[in-house]
Design an enzyme around this catalytic site. Structure first.
Site, mmCIF file in Angstrom:
data_model
loop_
_atom_site.group_PDB
_atom_site.id
_atom_site.type_symbol
_atom_site.label_atom_id
_atom_site.label_comp_id
_atom_site.label_asym_id
_atom_site.label_seq_id
_atom_site.Cartn_x
_atom_site.Cartn_y
_atom_site.Cartn_z
ATOM 1 C CB SER A 101 -2.021 8.679 6.661
ATOM 2 O OG SER A 101 -1.368 8.148 7.852
ATOM 3 C CG ASP A 196 -4.668 1.873 9.793
ATOM 4 O OD1 ASP A 196 -3.325 1.768 10.332
ATOM 5 O OD2 ASP A 196 -5.068 2.690 9.153
ATOM 6 C CG HIS A 226 -1.879 3.545 7.721
ATOM 7 N ND1 HIS A 226 -3.002 3.960 8.305
ATOM 8 C CD2 HIS A 226 -0.888 4.042 7.107
ATOM 9 C CE1 HIS A 226 -2.396 5.238 8.099
ATOM 10 N NE2 HIS A 226 -1.429 5.210 7.638
#
Length: 246
Positions: A101, A196, A226
């Site tokens: 991320s 996601d 995610h």
């Protein structure tokens, strides 16, 4: 678990890290926004590295986990300087950067600053999210609030609301990586879940287009969100790291 140690960070905070000895290159895990080195992926990959005899590093940016500092006072530039300081203090030789991320954004910055990067793995990488995610998604009222009050609260699917500060937005603009080519002359693997809701597959494709690498692949995993932390997802990450190391 590997013992936790600390160094003095460049922004005046104690930075916590765990360094596992083993065969190099060192696998460096860079965690996400408001995440830390006790997350599922970081802990799993440390155990996997130990099992396979590989060197591994995980750490907390300032304001995250057990490092010093206040999260809301930090920004991308601060956390990138933290990452560089810990890596340079603990890794003498080549490193493979594994960014999750926001960690994918920080890792992208590290590829341009560190001398001994030999591989990059992005897990639902979120480069430039302060500009292309937060700012682009703000209403006129939210933009006015953050400029006047210095912050705005956003709902989160992962716990307490995000406090997004004016400093985070303005500093993010100084660290954007999707506006020019990213030179990575080594193997690169990107993995992205199709479900996601925090980072879109369009973001993954933009990163794919911007990275200049002789060996670059993006894998879309259907049905994955995610977190990318289910057992089969963790195996995908292991496989991506092994491909880069090979």
């Amino acid at each position: 678990m590997t013992a936790i140690k600390h160094i003095d960070g460049p922004n005046g905070h104690k930075l916590a890290y765990a360094r596992t000895e083993g065969e190099g290159p060192v696998i460096v895990f860079l965690s996400g926004y408001k995440s830390d080195m006790e997350g599922t992926k970081a802990v799993h990959l440390e155990a996997w590295a130990k099992l396979t005899g590989r060197a591994f590093l995980r750490f907390d940016y300032s304001g995250h986990g057990i490092s010093g500092g206040v999260f809301e006072e930090g920004c991308i530039g601060d956390w990138a300087r933290d990452a560089q300081a810990v890596i340079e203090a603990t890794c003498e030789g080549p490193v493979v950067l594994v960014g999750s991320s926001m960690g994918g954004w920080i890792a992208s910055l590290m590829t341009q600053r560190l001398r001994h990067v030999v591989g990059f793995v992005g897990i639902a990488a979120a480069p430039d999210f302060t500009e292309d995610g937060f700012w682009a998604g703000f209403s006129d009222e939210q933009r006015q609030q953050i400029m006047q009050d210095g912050q705005v609260a956003l709902p989160s699917d992962y716990g307490d609301p995000y406090i997004v500060t004016r400093r985070l937005i303005e500093d993010g603009r100084e660290n954007l990586v999707l506006r020019s080519p990213l030179h990575m002359p080594y193997p690169v693997r990107l993995v992205q879940g199709t479900e996601d809701t925090a980072v879109s597959r369009e973001t993954a494709l933009r990163l794919l287009d911007h990275i200049d690498s002789p060996d670059l692949r993006l894998t879309l995993v259907k049905g994955t969100d995610h977190r990318f932390s289910e057992p089969q997802n963790l195996r995908h990450i292991e496989e991506a790291i092994l491909e880069v190391l090979a």
